[in-house]
Design an enzyme around this catalytic site. Structure first.
Site, PDB file in Angstrom:
ATOM      1  N   HIS A  71       9.294 -26.419  16.511  1.00  0.00           N
ATOM      2  CA  HIS A  71      10.560 -25.783  16.147  1.00  0.00           C
ATOM      3  C   HIS A  71      11.470 -26.770  15.413  1.00  0.00           C
ATOM      4  CE1 HIS A  71      10.248 -22.175  18.974  1.00  0.00           C
ATOM      5  NE2 HIS A  71       9.192 -22.909  19.278  1.00  0.00           N
ATOM      6  N   ASP A 114      17.926 -21.657  16.255  1.00  0.00           N
ATOM      7  CA  ASP A 114      16.577 -21.218  16.586  1.00  0.00           C
ATOM      8  C   ASP A 114      16.664 -19.914  17.359  1.00  0.00           C
ATOM      9  OD1 ASP A 114      14.100 -21.072  18.421  1.00  0.00           O
ATOM     10  OD2 ASP A 114      13.577 -22.734  17.096  1.00  0.00           O
ATOM     11  N   ALA A 138      -3.028 -37.382  15.972  1.00  0.00           N
ATOM     12  CA  ALA A 138      -3.537 -37.307  14.599  1.00  0.00           C
ATOM     13  C   ALA A 138      -2.392 -37.038  13.623  1.00  0.00           C
ATOM     14  CB  ALA A 138      -4.572 -36.197  14.476  1.00  0.00           C
ATOM     15  N   HIS A 165      -5.628 -24.379  16.889  1.00  0.00           N
ATOM     16  CA  HIS A 165      -5.017 -23.504  17.893  1.00  0.00           C
ATOM     17  C   HIS A 165      -4.190 -22.394  17.251  1.00  0.00           C
ATOM     18  CE1 HIS A 165      -1.793 -26.065  16.660  1.00  0.00           C
ATOM     19  NE2 HIS A 165      -0.933 -25.586  17.516  1.00  0.00           N
ATOM     20  N   TRP A 221       1.913 -21.674  14.205  1.00  0.00           N
ATOM     21  CA  TRP A 221       2.330 -21.229  12.872  1.00  0.00           C
ATOM     22  C   TRP A 221       2.481 -22.387  11.897  1.00  0.00           C
ATOM     23  CZ3 TRP A 221       1.512 -17.073  10.440  1.00  0.00           C
ATOM     24  CH2 TRP A 221       2.182 -16.798   9.241  1.00  0.00           C
ATOM     25  N   ASN A 222       3.030 -23.520  12.349  1.00  0.00           N
ATOM     26  CA  ASN A 222       3.139 -24.672  11.457  1.00  0.00           C
ATOM     27  C   ASN A 222       1.765 -25.136  10.992  1.00  0.00           C
ATOM     28  OD1 ASN A 222       5.918 -24.831  11.490  1.00  0.00           O
ATOM     29  ND2 ASN A 222       5.994 -26.266  13.194  1.00  0.00           N
ATOM     30  N   GLU A 266       0.293 -25.347   7.213  1.00  0.00           N
ATOM     31  CA  GLU A 266      -0.258 -26.605   6.705  1.00  0.00           C
ATOM     32  C   GLU A 266      -1.671 -26.414   6.171  1.00  0.00           C
ATOM     33  OE1 GLU A 266       2.382 -29.253   9.863  1.00  0.00           O
ATOM     34  OE2 GLU A 266       0.201 -29.113  10.110  1.00  0.00           O
ATOM     35  N   GLN A 322      -0.134 -17.501  19.500  1.00  0.00           N
ATOM     36  CA  GLN A 322      -1.270 -17.968  18.708  1.00  0.00           C
ATOM     37  C   GLN A 322      -2.407 -16.958  18.619  1.00  0.00           C
ATOM     38  OE1 GLN A 322      -2.078 -21.771  20.499  1.00  0.00           O
ATOM     39  NE2 GLN A 322      -0.067 -22.564  19.919  1.00  0.00           N
TER      40      GLN A 322
END
Length: 475
Positions: A15, A117, A345, A362, A365-366, A370, A387
């Site tokens: 977030h 948010d 990572a 997983h 959304w980010n 990406e 998810q």
């Protein structure tokens, strides 16, 4: 007089990063605008601390970071998971009120809005005290937002949405072109113990906001975005993404160099990258199945494997102290020439490396954005939150992912999950994921979407123009 926006992100890395990167984008696009970001600490997420330090080390002109006072983790640890973030903001309301009060009294600054948010939308009450308009940031996609509004509407009509839990029903949801199986609904919306009443109250409050800003883009979710715009009971929608932190969090640079150096030695598009997000951890029996599936697939791999929170601890761990204790006997030796098992990572840098040809994810959304930005196809392994729904959207709606298990649920505050994805399934889907472009329609679609994502953010692109319209609304 300069204009000032106040941002209030939820204190989880997925977030926080989106909102801070959005603040940087706003500043870069409007020379008379400054942004103040109020950051609340969250005891579980070490990523928040690392990212916060990087912001303070590398300041951005006209972007002010204000760290709200830390609170005792014991205030939250015994609460049910749905009550944790509401408790965080409740403890900070007085501090937020004082900050907004001080800023609105400034003679040199005009506070033009509060961007909160979605999880912190109830801070609208404080903004209203000072006649500051509230805008909402949705860190998830338009499809998910539409589903949440739909379930909230059903709930308002006295339909018991918890009946969808563990059912084989398919729902007709306005933001999805395909019927949505009940099994992929986020458990937080259909679980009697999951705080669904509270969550639906947040979406009711969202309807009172001036506008909703979503980290997505028209070309990725045209059907969902259009459905939201067609609903007169939903505020104006502004898709302004993909907004990503392409430079990483500035931490663990030595480890990142080792990881990227290893990738430099691998052939193009040959490596499958496995990473399951900040809270994506597995029990030992599942770790062993993943290892066997990887080994049998014959593909090169980079695996981000992180331990669960130890009993009595409050923070996530970045890596195992001894990998041999959890992996199959001899696995590290047998795969030493083709694979690398790591802890943390540098995800965006890895996905952007030419050696990476697939992403076992997983489906946060980010991470989805990406993978699209980098043009890397995904094999879906959803675990918690929304998810499962994201995975369904990627596989069925968008055709940019290979399905492993969309009904796997490993909620991050309840890791006792008996469901095991077997090595045979993992092996088969990795082989499908890593097919070359000539034989993979999914890989072709992802490459096309990569180009569309970059055009969306370019001058006169869909997200570029959407942000310009948002500025007209705010300023």
């Amino acid at each position: 007089m300069k204009s000032e926006l106040i941002f209030l992100p939820a204190p989880a890395i997925g977030h926080l990063v989106g909102m801070v990167e959005m603040a940087k984008l706003f500043i870069s696009r409007h020379e008379n605008l400054s942004v103040t970001v109020l950051i609340a600490k969250f005891y579980m997420d070490t990523g928040v601390d690392n990212y916060n330090k990087s912001l303070l080390t590398n300041p951005t002109p006209r972007l002010t970071i204000v760290n709200l006072p830390e609170t005792d983790p014991q205030n939250y640890m015994l609460k049910p998971r749905h009550a944790i973030f509401p408790s965080v903001i409740e403890t900070q309301k007085t501090h937020v009120r004082d900050i907004i009060s001080g800023m609105t009294q400034s003679e040199s600054t005009r506070v033009v809005g509060l961007l909160a948010d979605l999880l912190f939308i109830n801070i609208m009450d404080i903004a209203n005290e000072f006649n500051v308009p509230t805008y909402v940031y949705s860190p998830a996609g338009a499809g998910h937002l539409g589903l949440a509004f739909h379930l909230q509407t059903l709930n308002d009509k006295k339909q018991d949405v918890t009946e969808f839990r563990n059912s084989d029903t398919e729902l007709l949801v306005p933001s999805f072109a395909n019927p949505v199986p009940a099994e992929v609904l986020p458990s937080m919306y259909v679980d009697k113990e999951g705080g669904y009443d509270y969550l639906f109250s947040l979406f009711r409050r969202c309807r009172e906001s001036k506008a909703i800003i979503i980290n997505t883009f028209e070309e990725l979710e045209p059907y969902a975005i259009n459905s939201l715009r067609m609903d007169s009971m939903i505020p104006p929608i502004y898709p302004v993404g993909p907004i990503l932190n392409l430079n990483g969090d500035g931490q663990n640079s030595d480890e990142a160099a080792v990881i990227l150096g290893w990738l430099d030695d691998q052939p193009p598009s040959s490596v499958v990258f496995l990473c399951f997000g900040s809270y994506g951890t597995f029990q030992e029996n599942q770790v062993k199945e993943i290892a066997m599936g990887l080994e049998r697939s014959g593909h090169r791999f980079l695996w981000s494997l992180r331990p669960s929170i130890p009993k009595g601890e409050t923070k996530l761990q970045l890596k195992y102290s001894n990998l041999e204790e959890i992996l199959p006997v001899g696995f590290l030796d047998r795969t030493s020439c083709v694979g690398k098992v790591i802890g943390w990572a540098p995800q965006v840098a890895v996905l952007g490396h030419e050696a990476v040809g697939g992403f076992l994810s997983h489906c946060g959304w980010n991470s989805t954005l990406e993978s699209v930005w980098c043009g890397v196809p995904v094999a879906t392994w959803p675990m918690y939150g929304e998810q499962q729904l994201n995975a369904f959207e990627m596989v069925k709606e968008l055709g940019i992912a290979v399905e492993i298990e969309v009904d796997y649920k490993n909620e991050y505050f309840n890791m006792n999950n008996d469901f095991i994805v077997r090595a045979e399934e993992i092996e088969t889907k990795i082989k499908k994921l890593m097919m070359d472009e000539k034989n993979s329609e999914i890989r072709k679609k992802v490459k096309e979407m990569k180009e569309k994502s970059r055009l969306a953010m370019s001058e006169n692109g869909s997200s570029y123009n959407s942000l310009a319209k948002l500025f007209e609304e705010i300023m």
